[in-house]
Structure formats: C-alpha cells, structure tokens
Design an enzyme around this catalytic site. Structure first.
Site, short mmCIF file in Angstrom:
data_model
loop_
_atom_site.label_atom_id
_atom_site.label_comp_id
_atom_site.label_asym_id
_atom_site.label_seq_id
_atom_site.Cartn_x
_atom_site.Cartn_y
_atom_site.Cartn_z
N ASP A 44 47.13 41.34 37.40
CA ASP A 44 48.19 41.73 38.35
C ASP A 44 48.34 40.69 39.45
O ASP A 44 47.45 40.52 40.28
CB ASP A 44 47.81 43.09 38.97
N TYR A 49 51.82 36.35 46.37
CA TYR A 49 50.40 35.96 46.42
C TYR A 49 50.22 34.44 46.35
O TYR A 49 49.13 33.93 46.61
CB TYR A 49 49.57 36.60 45.29
N LYS A 74 55.28 40.66 40.71
CA LYS A 74 56.13 41.52 41.56
C LYS A 74 57.12 40.65 42.31
O LYS A 74 56.77 39.54 42.75
CB LYS A 74 55.27 42.28 42.58
N HIS A 107 58.20 44.79 44.72
CA HIS A 107 56.97 44.89 45.50
C HIS A 107 57.04 45.93 46.63
O HIS A 107 56.04 46.58 46.95
CB HIS A 107 56.65 43.51 46.09
N1 NAP Z 1 51.42 46.32 45.47
C1 NAP Z 1 50.85 46.10 46.61
O1 NAP Z 1 51.47 46.20 47.68
C2 NAP Z 1 49.40 45.72 46.63
C3 NAP Z 1 48.69 45.67 47.85
C4 NAP Z 1 47.33 45.34 47.81
C5 NAP Z 1 46.72 45.09 46.59
N2 NAP Z 1 47.44 45.11 45.42
C6 NAP Z 1 46.82 44.84 44.08
O2 NAP Z 1 45.64 45.60 43.94
C7 NAP Z 1 44.53 44.72 43.72
C8 NAP Z 1 43.26 45.27 44.34
O3 NAP Z 1 43.42 45.52 45.73
P1 NAP Z 1 42.71 44.65 46.87
O4 NAP Z 1 42.40 43.33 46.32
O5 NAP Z 1 43.56 44.70 48.07
O6 NAP Z 1 41.40 45.47 47.24
P2 NAP Z 1 40.20 46.22 46.48
O7 NAP Z 1 40.20 45.91 45.03
O8 NAP Z 1 40.20 47.64 46.94
O9 NAP Z 1 38.93 45.54 47.18
C9 NAP Z 1 38.58 44.21 46.98
C10 NAP Z 1 37.33 43.95 47.80
O10 NAP Z 1 36.22 44.66 47.27
C11 NAP Z 1 35.17 43.75 46.94
N3 NAP Z 1 34.58 44.25 45.68
C12 NAP Z 1 35.15 44.25 44.46
N4 NAP Z 1 34.33 44.83 43.56
C13 NAP Z 1 33.23 45.19 44.22
C14 NAP Z 1 32.02 45.84 43.81
N5 NAP Z 1 31.82 46.24 42.56
N6 NAP Z 1 31.06 46.05 44.77
C15 NAP Z 1 31.25 45.66 46.05
N7 NAP Z 1 32.38 45.04 46.49
C16 NAP Z 1 33.35 44.81 45.58
C17 NAP Z 1 35.82 42.39 46.82
O11 NAP Z 1 34.94 41.36 47.22
P3 NAP Z 1 34.65 40.05 46.29
O12 NAP Z 1 35.97 39.48 45.85
O13 NAP Z 1 33.89 39.16 47.21
O14 NAP Z 1 33.82 40.57 45.15
C18 NAP Z 1 36.97 42.50 47.83
O15 NAP Z 1 36.50 42.22 49.13
C19 NAP Z 1 45.00 43.40 44.37
O16 NAP Z 1 44.24 42.29 43.98
C20 NAP Z 1 46.45 43.37 43.93
O17 NAP Z 1 46.56 42.96 42.58
C21 NAP Z 1 48.76 45.42 45.44
#
Ligand code: NAP
Length: 281
Positions: A44, A49, A74, A107
C-alpha cells in the site's frame, strides 16, 4: 496468504504492508523487498508518500510474478478533478513501471472527489485499475458517493485500531458492499499501544505478541490491516497471524477498549480539512 473477495469479484490479500513515512528511496525499496520475501502480497503506497518509484523498483527486483502481487496507490487531493486524476494515475503507473494497478483509492474526501472518482471509473473500465475505492470517507460521504455513482467503491481505507474501532462506520461500509482496510492498526504506537497490559494478557494466552493480537482482531472483524515496519523481524511477526484464533470472549474484551476517538485527528473537524489542504502542495 488468505484473501477477501471484493464487490467486483477481485481477490485481495487479507493483510497488507504499508509504506507511509518511508521516504528514503533505498530504505523503502529494501522494506518492500523484505515484506515480499516474508510473504506479503499487498503493498500500500500513495502519490503523497513520495515513494512510488521505490515500490516499483522493489516489485521488479522481487522476482515475484506481477499477478501474484496486489498493488495499491492513492490519488492526492491536489490531483483531483477528472482530467488531473486520470493524468496522475498514468504518472503513478509510469513511476511504478506497471501497466495496471490492483487498487486505486481517493486519499481524502475533500476537493473535487466526484470528478476524481469518475476518472477512476473510466480507468477501471479501461482495465488500468482492477478495483477502485476511497480512503478516509466517513459514513456520510461514503453513502453519498456510493449512491450517486454507477460503480460502488470496492474498498474504504480508514483509521481503525483498538481505541478507534469504527463499529458504526463498518456497518455502513458493509451495507454498501465496501471492504474496509485499517490504516495505522497500531495507531503508530500511540497511547502505549505496544505495552498495553490487557492486550499483553490476551497475547500471552496464545503465545502471540500485542501486535499480532491487534492484527488478528482486525482480520476476525473482516477488516484488512495494513501494518508498516522497516524491520524484517517485525514484518515476519506482523504477517504471522493466520495460525490462531481469538476467542469470542477475547474479541469482546477488546471491543470494550473502544474510545471511539482518533489517535490523530477527526475528518469532521474543519481544522483537519485546513491542515490536509495545506499538505503536499
Ligand atoms: N489512507 C490514509 O490516510 C493512511 C494514513 C496513515 C497510514 N496509512 C497506511 O497504513 C499503513 C500503516 O499505518 P502507519 O504506518 O501510519 O502506522 P502503524 O502501522 O500503526 O504503525 C507503524 C509503527 O509501528 C512500529 N511497528 C510495526 N510493527 C511493530 C511490531 N510488531 N512491534 C512493535 N512496533 C512495531 C513501526 O516501527 P518500525 O518501522 O521501526 O518497525 C512504526 O513506528 C501505512 O504505512 C499506510 O500504508 C494510510
């Protein structure tokens, strides 16, 4: 990998890998290569990004046949409007060195999303996109879009995590046949998500981590989680969620933790719209 079937018959992996906030091209390419190696098939990304090229390079280098991968991008709000959206999706395809995308989402529900959505419908009919959808469309705007367009969104990607469970939103998505995806399933670690004692207690029962409990809870709610990590061991952990099942009792314990509140911002708040309008200009 397990799959869900979208409202147009397209199959989408039941869990995905997100690349938000992996701006460095080398790091992003390596992260996507690692994610594919540990078994992820849904990647994704988004125009905003700034890493579509890196994702495309990783796809090419992975050696995995294109048809086994499910690639999402997106469209950002500054690319909304019929003509601009069409041109921006063509540009995304070029950056990613692909001749089709599996899923393209709008988005945010701001600016000319109607014009943008009609461009996605035409790209879908042309076969350049296998499924179309939206992101951050809360029930009012989702219902509006679904009612007044000939192709209903296949997916709606919104913030869903333990503290923002989106129970009511899910019922509207399901009513219109829209598959929900969860962004920030860990709320990016906010609210001490990774050291929550109640989640730890549940995880201990199954010999699983808090992260695995969260992702499994989403899968059992029929929501496709998108987790981000730049660490291969965590990617492995985050995809290893298909060999256990949370009991009804544990699902209910987690339901009781809902604060019905975003860990980031509310899309209903005018200040959020002003903030988002100011991004990526
Ligand atoms: N559509 C939208 O508006 C929108 C907004 C936000 C996000 N997204 C999508 O959703 C995806 C995920 O959301 P996000 O990246 O914001 O946040 P998230 O997945 O909730 O959290 C990512 C964080 O958690 C840590 N992490 C990951 N796995 C872990 C584990 N098993 N144990 C401990 N820490 C862990 C990562 O650190 P490390 O990388 O250091 O491991 C990073 O700091 C995004 O990458 C994107 O594709 C979409």
């Amino acid at each position: 990998m397990e799959y869900v079937t979208l409202n147009n018959g397209v199959k989408m992996p039941r869990a995905g890998f997100g690349v938000y906030q992996i701006a460095d091209a080398k790091q992003c390419e390596q992260a996507v290569l690692d994610a594919i190696e540990v078994g992820y098939r849904l990647i994704d990304t988004a125009q905003s990004y700034g890493n579509e090229e890196a994702v495309g390079n990783a796809i090419k280098k992975s050696g995995v046949p294109r048809e086994e991968l499910f690639i999402t991008t997106k469209v950002w709000i500054t690319n909304y409007g019929y003509d601009q959206t069409k041109a921006s999706v063509e540009a995304s395809l070029k950056k990613m060195q692909l001749d089709y995308l599996d899923l393209v989402l709008l988005h945010q529900p701001f600016n000319d999303y109607y014009g943008a959505y009609r461009a996605l419908i035409d790209l879908y009919k042309e076969g350049k996109i296998k499924a179309i959808g939206v992101s951050n469309f809360y029930p009012d705007r989702l219902v509006d879009l679904a009612l007044f367009n000939e192709v209903k969104p296949a997916v709606n990607q919104v913030e869903v995590n333990i503290f923002h469970q989106q129970i009511e939103a899910q019922s509207y998505n399901e009513k219109y046949g829209v598959q929900m995806e969860a962004w920030a399933p860990f709320a990016e670690g906010k609210n001490n998500m990774f050291s929550n004692p109640e989640l730890q207690e549940i995880g201990d029962k199954y010999n699983k981590s808090i992260a695995q409990v969260i992702l499994r809870w989403l899968v059992q709610r029929n929501i496709v989680p998108l987790a981000k990590s730049v660490k291969k061991s965590r990617m492995q952990e985050n995809i290893n969620i298909f060999d256990f099942e949370l009991s009804d009792e544990d699902m209910q314990k987690i339901s009781a933790m809902d604060k019905k509140e975003s860990s980031f911002f509310s899309h209903y708040d005018p200040a959020t719209i002003e903030m988002i309008a100011g991004l990526h200009r």
